[in-house]
Design a protein around this motif. Structure first.
Motif, short mmCIF file in Angstrom:
data_model
loop_
_atom_site.label_atom_id
_atom_site.label_comp_id
_atom_site.label_asym_id
_atom_site.label_seq_id
_atom_site.Cartn_x
_atom_site.Cartn_y
_atom_site.Cartn_z
N LYS A 84 18.14 -18.20 -64.41
CA LYS A 84 19.26 -19.05 -63.97
C LYS A 84 19.09 -20.47 -64.48
CE LYS A 84 20.64 -16.62 -59.72
NZ LYS A 84 20.67 -16.70 -58.23
N SER A 85 17.86 -20.98 -64.43
CA SER A 85 17.61 -22.35 -64.88
C SER A 85 17.83 -22.51 -66.38
CB SER A 85 16.18 -22.78 -64.51
OG SER A 85 15.22 -22.05 -65.26
N ASN A 86 17.76 -21.38 -67.10
CA ASN A 86 18.02 -21.39 -68.55
C ASN A 86 19.46 -21.03 -68.89
OD1 ASN A 86 15.35 -22.07 -69.28
ND2 ASN A 86 14.69 -19.94 -69.10
N GLY A 87 20.31 -21.01 -67.87
CA GLY A 87 21.73 -20.76 -68.10
C GLY A 87 22.09 -19.30 -68.29
N ILE A 88 21.20 -18.40 -67.88
CA ILE A 88 21.44 -16.96 -68.02
C ILE A 88 22.00 -16.41 -66.71
CG2 ILE A 88 20.39 -14.69 -68.45
CD1 ILE A 88 20.37 -16.45 -70.90
N THR A 89 23.08 -15.66 -66.80
CA THR A 89 23.62 -14.97 -65.64
C THR A 89 23.05 -13.55 -65.63
OG1 THR A 89 25.70 -16.20 -65.74
CG2 THR A 89 25.72 -14.13 -64.51
N VAL A 90 22.19 -13.26 -64.67
CA VAL A 90 21.57 -11.94 -64.60
C VAL A 90 22.55 -10.97 -63.96
CG1 VAL A 90 19.64 -10.59 -63.71
CG2 VAL A 90 19.26 -12.93 -64.52
N ARG A 91 22.81 -9.86 -64.64
CA ARG A 91 23.83 -8.90 -64.19
C ARG A 91 23.23 -7.67 -63.52
NH1 ARG A 91 28.65 -9.15 -66.54
NH2 ARG A 91 29.25 -8.48 -64.45
N ALA A 92 22.02 -7.28 -63.93
CA ALA A 92 21.48 -6.00 -63.45
C ALA A 92 19.96 -6.01 -63.47
CB ALA A 92 22.00 -4.86 -64.32
N LEU A 93 19.40 -5.09 -62.71
CA LEU A 93 17.96 -4.86 -62.67
C LEU A 93 17.68 -3.42 -63.11
CD1 LEU A 93 14.96 -5.38 -61.75
CD2 LEU A 93 15.68 -4.60 -59.48
N VAL A 94 16.85 -3.25 -64.13
CA VAL A 94 16.39 -1.93 -64.56
C VAL A 94 15.09 -1.60 -63.84
CG1 VAL A 94 15.50 -0.55 -66.50
CG2 VAL A 94 17.46 -2.11 -66.85
N VAL A 95 15.04 -0.42 -63.22
CA VAL A 95 13.80 0.09 -62.63
C VAL A 95 13.57 1.49 -63.18
CG1 VAL A 95 12.54 0.65 -60.53
CG2 VAL A 95 14.16 -1.23 -60.51
N ILE A 96 12.37 1.74 -63.70
CA ILE A 96 12.02 3.05 -64.24
C ILE A 96 11.02 3.68 -63.28
CG2 ILE A 96 11.14 4.33 -66.24
CD1 ILE A 96 11.69 1.82 -67.95
N ASN A 97 11.42 4.76 -62.63
CA ASN A 97 10.59 5.39 -61.60
C ASN A 97 10.75 6.91 -61.63
OD1 ASN A 97 8.92 5.55 -59.22
ND2 ASN A 97 10.78 5.97 -58.05
N PRO A 98 9.64 7.65 -61.87
CA PRO A 98 8.31 7.22 -62.28
C PRO A 98 8.33 6.44 -63.59
CG PRO A 98 8.24 9.49 -61.49
CD PRO A 98 9.69 9.11 -61.60
N GLY A 99 7.27 5.64 -63.80
CA GLY A 99 7.30 4.62 -64.84
C GLY A 99 7.01 5.12 -66.24
N ASN A 100 7.72 4.56 -67.17
CA ASN A 100 7.49 4.75 -68.60
C ASN A 100 7.39 3.37 -69.23
OD1 ASN A 100 7.52 5.35 -71.34
ND2 ASN A 100 9.61 6.15 -71.34
N PRO A 101 6.24 3.00 -69.82
CA PRO A 101 5.10 3.82 -70.23
C PRO A 101 3.95 3.87 -69.22
CG PRO A 101 4.86 1.65 -71.17
CD PRO A 101 6.14 1.62 -70.38
N THR A 102 4.15 3.34 -68.02
CA THR A 102 3.04 3.02 -67.14
C THR A 102 2.63 4.12 -66.18
OG1 THR A 102 4.74 1.83 -65.90
CG2 THR A 102 3.24 0.51 -67.23
N GLY A 103 3.51 5.11 -65.92
CA GLY A 103 3.12 6.28 -65.15
C GLY A 103 2.97 6.09 -63.66
N GLN A 104 3.41 4.96 -63.10
CA GLN A 104 3.29 4.78 -61.66
C GLN A 104 4.50 5.40 -60.96
OE1 GLN A 104 4.77 2.70 -63.53
NE2 GLN A 104 6.06 1.25 -62.46
N VAL A 105 4.32 5.72 -59.66
CA VAL A 105 5.41 6.22 -58.82
C VAL A 105 5.59 5.22 -57.68
CG1 VAL A 105 6.24 8.10 -57.36
CG2 VAL A 105 4.86 8.62 -59.40
N LEU A 106 6.77 4.65 -57.55
CA LEU A 106 7.00 3.61 -56.56
C LEU A 106 6.92 4.15 -55.14
CD1 LEU A 106 10.01 1.62 -58.10
CD2 LEU A 106 7.57 1.08 -58.24
N ALA A 107 6.33 3.37 -54.25
CA ALA A 107 6.32 3.70 -52.83
C ALA A 107 7.71 3.42 -52.24
CB ALA A 107 5.27 2.87 -52.10
#
Length: 482
Positions: free
Chosen positions: A214-237
């Motif tokens: 936001k401080s850099n003038g960017i309007t954030v539209r969405a959040l990407v979540v990869i679950n289970p994770g790629n490439p990291t292989g974790q599973v979110l609680a």
């Protein structure tokens, strides 16, 4: 007149976009493979061991019999009337194929369908989502796509208006996201997963990166979540997922939930929960949060990458926006029918009492238990190597070990203008035939180095990977020891 299309004149967004999973290392591997075929004695190994991409059947994984029987019958319905079919195909495969064919225009898999996908198949998928989550699902929220990737591109097209629009994306990330954000002219807003705590997604990190954007003038539209994770292989609680849902609701962000590895969970203490289930369990309905969930037939225990089947479930958007999502889907006419059928089968496999149930369960559990063993073997092997640490493989199809390279190795990489992890992976390939993807292709905390390794080579080849890697790594570390 000389041709006018040059690298300088093509779309700069195409040049900016990168896809490491099929990048430099893989191109080199394919070249080496051709050279080995022509001259087997040219290298100290006779086989390239591909550990770079989640492509199970290319590495010997067998397809699920029930799925393939139904597909065969749907593609060639003339054999349904033949006497021999009763002996060659299971009764429930025949019954399912007949039911599916009745839902297809003209009973032909070569016909176009509705742009969102065949209604009867979307009904099946919606019922399966409802059974999985315990909350209602609407077939009109389902958009069938050629794998999950086109669905991701569709949402980026919808959300990104200019470089001033940003998408919060995990680092490390699957490079589809950075590539699609670049192609559609947006800005990737990175948030770093915490490697020390097993690649945990901290909401405090999301808030920090959101404010910086936001401080850099960017309007954030969405959040990407990869679950289970790629490439990291974790599973979110589940508690972590609830905090993520709350964050998206408070900030008005679209939650893009990449859930293509939902069947790939290898540790009993972790369970997959869809973000839609989590949001609904918190009391949030359609009007409270924009949520898009992605699923694919390419992963899980099915690994049907080449069939290009998948879908996205789109919830929380108003009817006016939905019209434009449908328009994007209709530009492509429809996704391929075989992939649509397979997506419905993946979400609604044989049930107790069906003729194919026992063989289906044996095939499914055999694949998943083997993947779990392979993941553990590789995880243990990495952690025994000098300077390498690897988090637990909880899910998905990959490990993302961290490698602490000697200063001399980093300097040698700099001298040939190469990232240190790419330098390591290139040497590994040339000396052993093992194909890993450098962590720099996925993003990583500056100053750290990783590589991604799939767990997909067949079980009997895992020990060869461990042996070749162990011998190489010792030679490499001795050569560049400070």
């Amino acid at each position: 007149m000389a041709p006018q299309v040059t690298v300088d004149s093509i779309n700069p967004k195409v040049i900016e976009c990168q896809y490491a999973v099929r990048g430099e290392i893989v191109i080199l591997a394919q070249k080496l493979q051709q050279e080995i075929q022509a001259k087997p004695e040219a290298y100290p190994f006779q086989e390239i061991l591909y550990c770079n991409i989640g492509n199970p059947q290319s590495l010997g994984q067998k397809s699920i019999t029930f799925f393939r029987e139904v597909l065969a019958l749907c593609d060639h319905p003339a054999i349904l009337a033949k006497r021999e079919t009763q002996a060659l195909f299971s009764a429930d495969s025949i019954e399912r194929a007949r039911k599916i064919l009745d839902q297809i225009p003209g009973r032909a898999t070569g016909a176009y369908s509705h742009s969102q996908g065949i209604k009867g198949l979307r009904d099946t998928i919606a019922a399966a989502i409802e059974a999985r989550d315990g909350f209602p699902a609407d077939p009109n929220d389902i958009f069938m796509t050629d794998g999950a990737s086109p669905a991701v591109h569709m949402m980026m097209q919808l959300l990104i208006r200019s470089e001033k629009d940003g998408i919060l994306c995990p680092i490390p990330q699957y490079p589809l996201y950075s590539a699609s954000i670049a192609l559609h002219g947006g800005s990737l807003v990175p948030y770093y997963l915490d490697e020390v705590t097993g690649w945990v997604l901290e909401v405090s990190e999301l808030k920090k990166q959101l404010q910086e954007a936001k401080s850099n003038g960017i309007t954030v539209r969405a959040l990407v979540v990869i679950n289970p994770g790629n490439p990291t292989g974790q599973v979110l609680a589940e508690e972590n997922q609830k905090a993520i849902v709350e964050f998206c609701k408070e900030e008005g962000l679209v939650l893009l939930a990449d859930e293509v590895y939902q069947e790939n969970v290898y540790v009993p203490e972790k369970k997959f929960h869809s973000f839609k289930k989590v949001a609904r369990s918190m009391g949030y309905g359609e009007k409270d949060i924009h949520l898009v969930s992605f699923q694919s037939v390419s992963k899980g225990y099915y690994g049907e990458c080449g069939k290009r089947g998948g879908y996205m479930e789109v919830t929380g958007f108003g009817a006016d926006v939905r019209e434009h999502i449908y328009k994007l889907a209709s530009v492509n006419l429809c996704s391929n029918i075989t992939g649509q059928i397979l997506a419905s089968l993946v979400m609604s496999p044989p049930k107790v009492g069906d003729k194919s149930y026992e063989s289906y369960i044996a095939e499914r559990d055999g694949i998943l238990s083997s993947l779990a063993r392979r993941a553990k073997t590789l995880e243990d092997a990495f952690n025994k190597l000098e300077g390498i640490t690897c988090n637990k493989a909880e899910g998905a199809m990959y490990l993302f070990p961290r490698i602490n390279l000697p200063k001399k190795a980093i300097k040698a990489a700099e001298e040939v203008k190469t990232a240190p992890d790419l330098f390591y992976c290139r040497r590994l390939l040339n000396e052993t035939g093992i194909v890993f993807v450098p962590g720099s292709g996925f993003g990583q905390v500056p100053g750290t180095w990783h590589f991604r390794c799939t767990i997909l080579p067949q079980e009997e080849k895992i020990q060869a990977i461990v042996t070749r890697l162990t011998d190489f790594h010792k030679r490499f570390m001795d050569e560049f020891r400070d």
